[in-house]
Design an enzyme around this catalytic site. Structure first.
Site, mmCIF file in Angstrom:
data_model
loop_
_atom_site.group_PDB
_atom_site.id
_atom_site.type_symbol
_atom_site.label_atom_id
_atom_site.label_comp_id
_atom_site.label_asym_id
_atom_site.label_seq_id
_atom_site.Cartn_x
_atom_site.Cartn_y
_atom_site.Cartn_z
ATOM 1 N N GLU A 167 0.720 -1.235 0.106
ATOM 2 C CA GLU A 167 -0.067 -0.065 0.024
ATOM 3 C C GLU A 167 0.813 1.308 0.204
ATOM 4 O OE1 GLU A 167 -2.295 -0.409 3.432
ATOM 5 O OE2 GLU A 167 -2.866 -2.485 3.254
ATOM 6 N N LYS A 219 2.224 4.553 1.294
ATOM 7 C CA LYS A 219 2.389 5.146 3.079
ATOM 8 C C LYS A 219 2.258 6.587 2.804
ATOM 9 C CE LYS A 219 5.379 4.652 7.006
ATOM 10 N NZ LYS A 219 5.192 6.187 7.502
ATOM 11 N N ASP A 239 1.831 10.395 3.921
ATOM 12 C CA ASP A 239 2.167 11.081 4.848
ATOM 13 C C ASP A 239 1.086 12.171 5.600
ATOM 14 O OD1 ASP A 239 4.281 11.544 6.708
ATOM 15 O OD2 ASP A 239 5.278 13.066 5.225
ATOM 16 N N TYR A 270 -6.977 2.025 6.222
ATOM 17 C CA TYR A 270 -5.990 0.953 5.737
ATOM 18 C C TYR A 270 -6.219 -0.241 6.634
ATOM 19 C CZ TYR A 270 -3.178 3.995 8.787
ATOM 20 O OH TYR A 270 -2.640 4.864 9.505
ATOM 21 N N LYS A 294 10.954 2.892 3.317
ATOM 22 C CA LYS A 294 10.912 4.275 3.145
ATOM 23 C C LYS A 294 11.822 4.717 1.880
ATOM 24 C CE LYS A 294 10.254 6.563 6.973
ATOM 25 N NZ LYS A 294 9.248 7.370 7.747
ATOM 26 N N CYS A 317 32.964 29.966 23.659
ATOM 27 C CA CYS A 317 31.736 29.758 23.760
ATOM 28 C C CYS A 317 30.904 31.048 23.106
ATOM 29 C CB CYS A 317 31.307 29.262 24.932
ATOM 30 S SG CYS A 317 29.198 29.101 25.095
ATOM 31 N N CYS A 325 28.498 32.207 26.709
ATOM 32 C CA CYS A 325 28.902 32.873 27.669
ATOM 33 C C CYS A 325 30.693 33.124 27.805
ATOM 34 C CB CYS A 325 28.972 31.771 28.851
ATOM 35 S SG CYS A 325 30.204 30.199 28.725
ATOM 36 N N CYS A 376 31.679 23.445 25.583
ATOM 37 C CA CYS A 376 31.767 24.481 26.868
ATOM 38 C C CYS A 376 31.472 24.023 28.022
ATOM 39 C CB CYS A 376 30.632 25.692 26.504
ATOM 40 S SG CYS A 376 30.438 26.482 28.002
ATOM 41 N N CYS A 397 26.608 28.193 32.046
ATOM 42 C CA CYS A 397 26.610 28.920 30.715
ATOM 43 C C CYS A 397 25.113 29.027 30.363
ATOM 44 C CB CYS A 397 27.316 28.020 29.565
ATOM 45 S SG CYS A 397 26.726 28.416 27.995
HETATM 46 S S1 IVH Z 1 -0.675 0.341 8.753
HETATM 47 C C1 IVH Z 1 1.120 -0.536 12.923
HETATM 48 N N1 IVH Z 1 -0.957 1.284 6.459
HETATM 49 O O1 IVH Z 1 2.355 5.125 8.892
HETATM 50 C C2 IVH Z 1 0.594 0.651 12.282
HETATM 51 N N2 IVH Z 1 -0.023 2.682 8.157
HETATM 52 O O2 IVH Z 1 4.971 5.155 10.177
HETATM 53 C C3 IVH Z 1 -0.451 0.205 11.498
HETATM 54 N N3 IVH Z 1 0.409 4.956 7.319
HETATM 55 O O3 IVH Z 1 1.254 5.233 12.064
HETATM 56 C C4 IVH Z 1 -0.539 1.245 10.299
HETATM 57 N N4 IVH Z 1 -0.116 4.889 5.415
HETATM 58 O O4 IVH Z 1 -0.095 6.605 10.453
HETATM 59 C C5 IVH Z 1 -0.535 1.494 7.587
HETATM 60 N N5 IVH Z 1 -1.231 1.818 4.180
HETATM 61 C C6 IVH Z 1 -0.865 2.300 5.528
HETATM 62 C C7 IVH Z 1 -0.336 3.820 5.813
HETATM 63 C C8 IVH Z 1 -0.113 3.697 7.308
HETATM 64 C C9 IVH Z 1 0.336 5.646 6.202
HETATM 65 C C10 IVH Z 1 0.867 5.462 8.502
HETATM 66 C C11 IVH Z 1 0.383 5.422 9.713
HETATM 67 C C12 IVH Z 1 1.375 4.878 10.695
HETATM 68 C C13 IVH Z 1 2.608 5.338 10.367
HETATM 69 C C14 IVH Z 1 3.713 4.572 10.486
#
Ligand code: IVH
Length: 683
Positions: free
Chosen positions: A123, A125, A127, A237, A325, A419, A422, A437, A442
């Site tokens: 899936e 991830k 942000d 998810y 990542k 420093c 100080c 320092c 300080c």
């Molecule tokens: S599963 C055990 N699926 O990433 C945690 N998380 O870095 C279960 N996140 O806290 C999460 N996309 O907020 C899951 N497809 C995805 C995700 C996802 C983003 C986030 C989630 C988690 C964080 C961890």
């Protein structure tokens, strides 16, 4: 096999009472936090709590991570009630390269005792900000933030502003259950983020650094009418707590969620083996730029749900999933200046002041340069065009200068001899690269120590921001962290731009910090190398501050997870007279916690466990796996994930894997879960 057997009568009674007390406390928590209408006095509540704590101490076999006594209450936001996640919201372990993804796959196979390919779901991830949505009888009951994983904020009114969150589930009638808690990520797409920042710029408001911060900020607004104007979106998810009948695989769960009307990201793949997962990760490393929303990686999940159970979780994250990542994005910008920052332990570190650039979703104008040696080694000069890099959560760093772009006007950086805060002479020890320092008075160091002390995961003092700390130290109102507790309203009101109300709020925040748990206090002291996790280990091991303070070096070194460098640093901290003076002041002011309510009671090593290696297999019915592990370790034993000639005992739960067969083949002593409990009780 180890099934549930009848418990002796006294145990049974205790178990029932513990269950009852937990429910009662949960109920009163709900009335207190969510409904804002408590039915019992604080004193009565404390009595229930104390009874539960005492029973759990006497019957550790019934301990549970879900118990209200276990919650390390990270403070909720003012204005939002708390919600308890009965199934904790964990995090994901990260991988950063293809070989680490393969290692993850190999680990999964090893734990399962198979060489066959594993089926995974991949899936995006996204942000954003993790939330839990709870539906009861098909209707949305609440939406909550992750918080510290166990307790989050009830942000239902804000969640209800999301168009993609249905108030009622579709086709819910086909289900037999009544509760469906789902988890997902709230986010703001790239375009909306930029639009929002443009508006803020026009209005002269502060800009959000990236879409994640903008999302978090929007969800924390106390006025949902403002949240409604931010086009937040969500992808679901996972399933949290539920009594719905779930299908057999995660892939089918996602489909089921979609059929219930929840929004699931269409960008997902069912992969028959890890090779396919890797191919997708390569493809998306570049393709992610074209997405409408920010992603910082991919999430790889074992597809089969029964296998999730078999693999279980570590204290932090499930073993059946990993995040991949993406590698850090880089940018080139001008290094305008190098300034020096004095840390809380006196280390003086150079910081790059940059011409602002946009990188991986945030505006960057500062980056770390680590130390003087690195600046010299890389020949980084003021005025250079430099490559900067930012990976995930870490602070951006200067990678190297682009020497081909030099004009000749760049200046070499000379590290000052005194420093910047100080004026004391700076020293470089032969053992480390840092320049220090050594003046403990300080002001630069004091400010950093106070900032650290007030952090959310330390003493959590609201209102003690950078500007306030700056003034408190410059005006000599505060010379060490203990002085915070003797501040008067007049003193605080005398600070610039500090009204009476904010001053009182700050004093209240300082006062409230006196009830922080032991581990937070230990972390707050700012002992070198002691982070949040190590502070927890210390609190758990020693149980009280006095014991920690008086401990011998050898004892600290025996704690699993504490290395010798950290042990020496802890010991040195408590042997330094200036630290002891501050601690004495803190004790007199009742800031030092009496005992650690969050920590498990400490036990001595026991011959039945000392130096014995245990392997746990199958599902444990009476206690959580990590609890069993913690307990074995607290009694001097070790828990290993694989069976070898060194294994002394294999503890077999329900539906054990191949380890059970292997243990029998090797003639290793096999214990049922009940046997293990009996062993615990005999200690
Ligand atoms: S599963 C055990 N699926 O990433 C945690 N998380 O870095 C279960 N996140 O806290 C999460 N996309 O907020 C899951 N497809 C995805 C995700 C996802 C983003 C986030 C989630 C988690 C964080 C961890």
């Amino acid at each position: 096999m180890a099934g549930r057997r009848a418990l002796p009568q006294a145990d049974n009674k205790a178990k029932r009472r513990i269950g009852k007390l937990r429910k009662l406390i949960e109920h009163h928590n709900y009335l207190y936090y969510t409904r804002n209408s408590p039915e019992i006095s604080d004193r009565e509540y404390d009595r229930l709590f104390a009874e539960l704590e005492s029973l759990e101490r006497h019957y550790p076999q019934f301990a549970s991570p879900d118990s209200p006594t276990r919650r390390v209450g990270e403070k909720k936001l003012e204005g939002f009630p708390s919600i308890t996640h009965r199934i904790p919201m964990l995090s994901i372990s990260n991988t950063y390269s293809q070989s680490e993804v393969r290692e993850f796959d190999a680990r999964v196979k090893k734990l399962l005792g198979t060489t066959k390919p594993i089926e995974y779901v991949v899936e995006m991830k996204v942000d954003g900000v993790a939330v839990a949505l709870r539906y009861e009888h098909g209707g949305l009951r609440y939406g909550a933030t992750r918080g510290d994983g166990v307790r989050g904020d009830d942000i239902t009114p804000n969640i209800k502003t999301l168009r993609s969150v249905p108030r009622f589930l579709e086709n819910d009638k086909k289900q037999t259950g009544t509760v469906l808690e789902v988890r997902g990520e709230v986010f703001l797409n790239k375009k909306s983020f930029e639009r929002l920042n443009k508006e803020r710029e026009k209005e002269g408001g502060p800009l959000f650094a990236n879409p994640r911060n903008a999302t978090a900020g929007s969800l924390k607004l106390l006025d949902p009418r403002i949240t409604a104007r931010r086009p937040l979106d969500i992808f679901i998810y996972a399933v949290g707590e539920t009594d719905y009948k779930l299908p057999r695989t995660h892939w089918e769960v996602l489909k089921m969620l979609e059929q219930l009307g929840l929004q699931v990201n269409r960008n997902r793949w069912l992969c028959r083996s890890i090779d396919k997962v890797i191919a997708i990760s390569e493809e998306w490393e570049t393709k992610r730029k074209n997405l409408e929303y920010e992603i910082d990686g991919l999430v790889i999940k074992v597809n089969d749900l029964a296998t999730h159970k078999r693999l279980g979780t570590t204290a932090k994250s499930p073993r059946w999933m990993a995040a991949y990542k993406f590698s850090a994005e880089q940018a080139v910008t001008k290094l305008k200046d190098i300034i020096l920052q004095v840390g809380r332990t006196g280390a003086v570190t150079p910081v790059a002041i940059l011409e602002q650039v946009f990188l991986s979703g945030s505006h960057i104008s500062r980056a770390t340069l680590h130390n003087a040696e690195e600046i010299a080694r890389k020949d980084i000069r003021i005025g250079d065009q430099v490559v900067i890099e930012k990976g995930g959560e870490v602070i951006p760093k200067v990678v190297e200068p682009v020497t081909s772009l030099r004009t000749g006007k760049e200046k070499k950086f000379k590290f000052p001899e005194r420093c910047p805060s100080c004026g004391s002479p700076l020293k470089k020890s032969q053992f480390e690269v840092a320049i220090r320092c050594e003046n403990i008075a300080c002001p630069g160091q004091i400010k950093e120590r106070i900032r650290h002390f007030a952090r959310r995961d330390a003493m959590d003092i609201e209102g003690l921001g950078d500007v306030v700390v700056e003034q408190l130290v410059d005006k000599s109102l505060v010379k060490d962290v203990a002085d915070l507790y003797t501040l008067t309203l007049d003193q605080v009101t005398s600070l610039e731009r500090m009204g009476k109300k904010s001053a009182q709020n700050l004093l209240d925040g300082i006062e409230r910090s006196k009830s922080r748990p032991l581990h937070a206090f230990i972390f707050a002291l700012g002992i070198r190398f002691v982070g949040v996790q190590s502070a927890r280990l210390l609190a758990q091991h020693f149980g009280s501050f006095e014991r920690l303070q008086q401990c011998r070096l050898e004892e600290i070194e025996t704690i699993e997870g504490i290395g010798s460098v950290m042990a020496e640093s802890i010991h040195a901290f408590f042997s330094t007279s200036s630290n002891l003076r501050v601690i004495e002041k803190l004790k007199k002011l009742s800031v030092v916690p009496k005992k650690d309510t969050a920590a498990a009671p400490r036990r001595a090593e026991h011959p039945a466990f000392a130096n014995k290696t245990f392997v746990l297999t199958g599902t444990l019915a009476l206690m959580a796996r990590h609890e069993a592990q913690q307990k074995i370790e607290s009694l001097g034993g070790k828990v290993s994930s694989s069976i070898s000639g060194k294994t002394d005992f294999v503890v077999v739960g329900e539906e054990p894997g191949s380890k059970y067969t292997k243990a029998r083949e090797l003639g290793i002593k096999i214990l049922s879960e009940r046997d293990l409990l009996k062993l615990f009780e005999s200690v």
